[in-house]
Design an enzyme around this catalytic site. Structure first.
Site, short mmCIF file in Angstrom:
data_model
loop_
_atom_site.label_atom_id
_atom_site.label_comp_id
_atom_site.label_asym_id
_atom_site.label_seq_id
_atom_site.Cartn_x
_atom_site.Cartn_y
_atom_site.Cartn_z
N LYS A 173 0.80 -1.23 0.00
CA LYS A 173 0.00 0.00 0.00
C LYS A 173 0.83 1.29 0.00
CE LYS A 173 -4.05 -2.12 2.08
NZ LYS A 173 -5.15 -1.99 3.04
N ASP A 221 -9.62 2.75 2.29
CA ASP A 221 -9.58 2.00 3.55
C ASP A 221 -10.18 2.80 4.71
OD1 ASP A 221 -8.48 -0.47 2.88
OD2 ASP A 221 -6.42 0.24 3.08
#
Length: 273
Positions: A66, A103
């Site tokens: 990420k 997220d």
């Protein structure tokens, strides 16, 4: 031409993203497919180039890529840039790749859907990786004022706290001793994942009853952390809601439509059980 999407990570076999997105495609009669791709850290740059070259319409990014993927993208959404982490990539009309982070918003949406809004409560976030960064910034954006971060490497937690502009960075041992101070505790590491270690990030001996305890891991649905917290009288929030809502936001970035999250939660609960 048929669109195709993917999720990249290491490990990747446990991911339910292909099931979720392909089910949404079918439900919404969209001619598209979604596949999992196992990418090791040393092959990340090549993988991103290949996805771009082969015409992927977009892809998701999971652990451990990420943060590492950012140098290989052409552009970043302002929130992804602020968070320093990307979990969704969109192929734009000119063929360039733009990174987003869904997220954090997905987590806050699922937390408040499960237990209501408790923005006055003090929050402890365990972990200082890409997912944790995203959640920390989203919590602040949604009005959670007191957010502390505990991590095995305290300097990583401190770096996020400094960017947030407030809060404390703690070692895991310090967090264990101060656990009774927090009304919301969020486990944001990969511990408990069905493909990884099943130990707890820290002891829950000082956990207070009725504390809200959440885990971002959704496979298994009940992680060792949540099982222990529930035994001690906590209100638990599984990682499934975050998973579904972050996926739905990514889906909207790719295709301009928000899919049915309620039906998907039920489908995934049946699968995970």
């Amino acid at each position: 031409m048929k669109k195709w999407f993917a999720v990249i990570g290491d490990p990747i076999a446990h991911s339910k993203s292909p099931f979720m997105h392909n089910a949404w495609f079918e439900e919404m009669e969209i001619d598209a497919a979604y596949i999992p791709i196992h990418v090791k850290s040393e092959n990340l740059e090549e993988a991103v180039s290949a996805l771009k070259l082969l015409g992927a319409s977009g892809f998701n990014v999971t652990v451990p890529h990420k943060e590492a993927i950012i140098p290989f993208l052409d552009d970043l959404d302002s929130m992804a840039e602020k968070m320093g982490a990307v979990n969704t990539v969109v192929r734009q009309a000119d063929g360039t790749l733009k990174g987003y982070n869904t997220d954090g918003a997905g987590f806050v949406h699922s937390l408040e859907e499960a237990v209501g809004k408790h923005r006055e409560k003090k929050v402890l976030l365990i972990g200082a990786g890409g997912a944790s960064r995203g959640i920390a910034f989203a919590l602040k954006e949604y009005g959670y004022q007191e957010v502390d971060i505990a991590n095995r490497t305290v300097i990583k937690a401190q770096a996020i706290i400094e960017e947030l502009g407030g809060g404390a960075s703690l070692s895991l041992d310090e967090a264990k001793q101060r656990l009774d101070e927090y009304g919301i505790i969020i486990q944001a590491t990969s511990l408990g994942l069905s493909t990884g270690e099943s130990k707890l990030p820290l002891s829950l001996e000082k956990l207070q009853k009725e504390t809200i305890v959440a885990d971002i891991v959704y496979n298994p649905l009940m992680t060792p952390f949540l099982i222990e917290a529930e035994k001690r009288g906590a209100k638990i929030v599984t990682g499934l809601g975050m998973f579904v809502h972050q996926g739905a936001i990514a889906f909207q970035y790719w295709l301009g439509q928000y899919p049915n999250t309620e039906n998907m939660m039920q489908k995934l609960i049946e699968q995970l059980k």
